[in-house]
Enzyme design. Structure first.
Site, PDB file in Angstrom:
ATOM      1  N   CYS A 110       0.704  -6.788   1.265  1.00 50.05           N
ATOM      2  CA  CYS A 110      -0.152  -5.403   1.222  1.00 50.05           C
ATOM      3  C   CYS A 110       0.243  -3.924   1.211  1.00 50.05           C
ATOM      4  O   CYS A 110       0.989  -3.749   2.429  1.00 50.05           O
ATOM      5  CB  CYS A 110      -1.601  -5.627   1.659  1.00 50.05           C
ATOM      6  SG  CYS A 110      -2.915  -4.261   0.830  1.00 50.05           S
ATOM      7  N   HIS A 153      -6.076 -10.822  -4.927  1.00 45.17           N
ATOM      8  CA  HIS A 153      -6.030 -10.149  -3.585  1.00 45.17           C
ATOM      9  C   HIS A 153      -6.603  -8.662  -4.029  1.00 45.17           C
ATOM     10  O   HIS A 153      -7.153  -8.171  -3.772  1.00 45.17           O
ATOM     11  CB  HIS A 153      -4.532  -9.777  -4.030  1.00 45.17           C
ATOM     12  CG  HIS A 153      -4.293  -9.375  -2.800  1.00 45.17           C
ATOM     13  ND1 HIS A 153      -3.459 -10.094  -1.617  1.00 45.17           N
ATOM     14  CD2 HIS A 153      -3.587  -7.533  -2.661  1.00 45.17           C
ATOM     15  CE1 HIS A 153      -2.572  -8.129  -1.109  1.00 45.17           C
ATOM     16  NE2 HIS A 153      -3.236  -7.314  -1.034  1.00 45.17           N
ATOM     17  N   GLU A 154      -6.309  -8.462  -5.684  1.00 41.09           N
ATOM     18  CA  GLU A 154      -6.950  -6.919  -6.272  1.00 41.09           C
ATOM     19  C   GLU A 154      -8.604  -6.622  -6.011  1.00 41.09           C
ATOM     20  O   GLU A 154      -9.021  -5.698  -5.546  1.00 41.09           O
ATOM     21  CB  GLU A 154      -6.374  -6.778  -7.229  1.00 41.09           C
ATOM     22  CG  GLU A 154      -4.905  -6.215  -7.313  1.00 41.09           C
ATOM     23  CD  GLU A 154      -4.128  -5.684  -5.713  1.00 41.09           C
ATOM     24  OE1 GLU A 154      -3.018  -6.088  -5.416  1.00 41.09           O
ATOM     25  OE2 GLU A 154      -4.770  -4.978  -5.471  1.00 41.09           O
ATOM     26  N   HIS A 157      -9.947  -5.714  -2.425  1.00 36.23           N
ATOM     27  CA  HIS A 157     -10.024  -4.447  -2.229  1.00 36.23           C
ATOM     28  C   HIS A 157     -10.989  -3.669  -2.646  1.00 36.23           C
ATOM     29  O   HIS A 157     -11.808  -2.827  -1.924  1.00 36.23           O
ATOM     30  CB  HIS A 157      -8.729  -3.728  -3.208  1.00 36.23           C
ATOM     31  CG  HIS A 157      -7.178  -4.077  -1.883  1.00 36.23           C
ATOM     32  ND1 HIS A 157      -7.120  -3.821  -1.002  1.00 36.23           N
ATOM     33  CD2 HIS A 157      -6.163  -4.257  -1.884  1.00 36.23           C
ATOM     34  CE1 HIS A 157      -6.080  -4.511  -0.295  1.00 36.23           C
ATOM     35  NE2 HIS A 157      -5.473  -4.393  -1.368  1.00 36.23           N
TER      36      HIS A 157
HETATM   37  C1  LIG Z   1       4.241 -11.849   3.893  1.00 39.54           C
HETATM   38  N1  LIG Z   1       4.671 -12.435   2.905  1.00 39.54           N
HETATM   39  C2  LIG Z   1       5.530 -11.761   2.004  1.00 39.54           C
HETATM   40  O1  LIG Z   1       4.651 -10.501   1.581  1.00 39.54           O
HETATM   41  C3  LIG Z   1       6.390 -12.350   0.901  1.00 39.54           C
HETATM   42  C4  LIG Z   1       7.593 -12.584   1.568  1.00 39.54           C
HETATM   43  C5  LIG Z   1       8.206 -13.393   0.189  1.00 39.54           C
HETATM   44  C6  LIG Z   1       7.844 -13.860  -0.858  1.00 39.54           C
HETATM   45  C7  LIG Z   1       6.741 -13.864  -1.573  1.00 39.54           C
HETATM   46  C8  LIG Z   1       5.493 -14.039  -2.883  1.00 39.54           C
HETATM   47  C9  LIG Z   1       5.863 -12.890  -0.913  1.00 39.54           C
HETATM   48  N2  LIG Z   1       4.133 -12.687  -0.682  1.00 39.54           N
HETATM   49  C10 LIG Z   1       3.852 -11.179  -1.885  1.00 39.54           C
HETATM   50  N3  LIG Z   1       4.589 -10.851  -2.214  1.00 39.54           N
HETATM   51  C11 LIG Z   1       4.803  -9.663  -3.620  1.00 39.54           C
HETATM   52  N4  LIG Z   1       5.864  -9.221  -3.677  1.00 39.54           N
HETATM   53  C12 LIG Z   1       7.121  -9.987  -4.205  1.00 39.54           C
HETATM   54  C13 LIG Z   1       7.848  -8.710  -4.027  1.00 39.54           C
HETATM   55  N5  LIG Z   1       7.734  -8.317  -4.947  1.00 39.54           N
HETATM   56  C14 LIG Z   1       9.042  -7.639  -5.340  1.00 39.54           C
HETATM   57  C15 LIG Z   1      10.016  -6.390  -4.552  1.00 39.54           C
HETATM   58  C16 LIG Z   1      10.530  -5.722  -5.986  1.00 39.54           C
HETATM   59  C17 LIG Z   1      11.211  -5.402  -6.447  1.00 39.54           C
HETATM   60  C18 LIG Z   1      10.145  -6.392  -7.379  1.00 39.54           C
HETATM   61  C19 LIG Z   1       9.409  -6.902  -6.933  1.00 39.54           C
HETATM   62 CL1  LIG Z   1       8.071  -6.976  -8.401  1.00 39.54          CL
HETATM   63  C20 LIG Z   1       6.787  -6.652  -5.479  1.00 39.54           C
HETATM   64  C21 LIG Z   1       5.854  -7.545  -4.410  1.00 39.54           C
HETATM   65  N6  LIG Z   1       3.653  -9.692  -3.133  1.00 39.54           N
HETATM   66  C22 LIG Z   1       2.732 -10.017  -2.490  1.00 39.54           C
HETATM   67  N7  LIG Z   1       1.631  -9.467  -3.145  1.00 39.54           N
HETATM   68  C23 LIG Z   1       0.517 -10.428  -2.466  1.00 39.54           C
HETATM   69  S1  LIG Z   1      -1.246 -10.533  -4.153  1.00 39.54           S
HETATM   70  C24 LIG Z   1      -1.019  -8.605  -4.230  1.00 39.54           C
HETATM   71  C25 LIG Z   1       1.064  -8.678  -4.034  1.00 39.54           C
HETATM   72  C26 LIG Z   1       1.816  -7.108  -4.010  1.00 39.54           C
HETATM   73  O2  LIG Z   1       1.782  -6.359  -4.810  1.00 39.54           O
HETATM   74  N8  LIG Z   1       1.690  -7.013  -2.801  1.00 39.54           N
HETATM   75  C27 LIG Z   1       1.957  -5.487  -2.515  1.00 39.54           C
HETATM   76  N9  LIG Z   1       2.394 -11.217  -1.714  1.00 39.54           N
HETATM   77 NI    NI Z   2      -3.166  -5.644  -1.260  1.00 42.66          NI
END
Ligand SMILES: CNC(=O)c1cccc(C)c1Nc1nc(N2CCN(c3ccccc3Cl)CC2)nc(N2CSC[C@H]2C(=O)NC)n1
Ligand code: NI
Length: 183
Positions: A110, A153-154, A157
């Site tokens: 997040c 998730h959103e 919030h």
């Molecule tokens: C603790 N382990 C982890 O975080 C985790 C760890 C591994 C895999 C996952 C899948 C995990 N989980 C997770 N990974 C993401 N990203 C993967 C990378 N990506 C991204 C990164 C770089 C360029 C473009 C992009 Cl697209 C951005 C988004 N996002 C979210 N969430 C939860 S729902 C809201 C969303 C969110 O936007 N969070 C900021 N969870």
């Molecule tokens: Ni969040």
């Protein structure tokens, strides 16, 4: 444009408040807010811009995260992903959901949480949602998989809920009954 300095972090009371519904037609400011939230996600996923402006990459961001306690969020799953999804949702609702659950085996991250919180985050596997676009058009859609997780998730919030509120305290990696995990 929204920068990381505009993103409030856990401990800020707005993250635990219930955000207020918006009324239509939206004010210029509220329309701009929705556009700014979407622009942030797109910038955050661009290698150059995220580097240039030191943005943390995200696929979802909700108005309370930039200290605007309003029921509006943006989702932007990259076009190259196998299930692209991109919209700004106003006054979003889950109208029905599956009994079955799902979760990301890697856990969730997040933008408002500057630490790794390990553990499975159980969520509804399939949801039917309703929301309004910035132009006031009502949308209804069925989401599953990562799209469903992201929406939940959103939406959390907007209700002052953080993803780690759902993690099993005694065993973060406890088996989730009746679930289909996403690797
Ligand atoms: C603790 N382990 C982890 O975080 C985790 C760890 C591994 C895999 C996952 C899948 C995990 N989980 C997770 N990974 C993401 N990203 C993967 C990378 N990506 C991204 C990164 C770089 C360029 C473009 C992009 Cl697209 C951005 C988004 N996002 C979210 N969430 C939860 S729902 C809201 C969303 C969110 O936007 N969070 C900021 N969870
Ligand atoms: Ni969040």
């Amino acid at each position: 444009m929204i920068l990381m300095d505009n993103v409030i972090r856990e401990g800020h009371p707005t993250l635990r408040a219930r955000a207020k519904e918006l009324t239509f037609p939206l004010s210029k400011e509220d329309k701009q807010l929705g556009q700014d939230l979407m622009e942030f996600l797109i910038n955050s996923q661009d290698p150059e811009l995220s580097e240039k402006y030191d943005l943390r990459s995200g696929i979802g961001i909700a108005a309370p995260q930039v200290n605007e306690s309003k029921r509006i969020f943006a989702l932007h799953l990259p076009d190259d992903s196998d299930n692209p999804l991109s919209f700004v949702a106003v006054n979003p609702k889950i109208v029905s959901h599956s009994v079955e659950k799902t979760y990301l085996t890697n856990g969730e991250g997040c933008l408002s949480v500057d630490r790794n919180v390990d553990g499975f985050v159980p969520r509804h596997a399939r949801i039917t949602v309703k929301f309004f676009t910035l132009d006031g058009e009502e949308k209804k859609m069925r989401l599953k998989g990562l799209q469903a997780i992201l929406f939940q998730h959103e939406l959390d919030h907007l209700n002052g809920v953080m993803f780690y509120d759902h993690i099993n305290e005694s065993n973060p990696f406890a088996e989730v009954p009746n679930s289909q995990p996403i690797v």
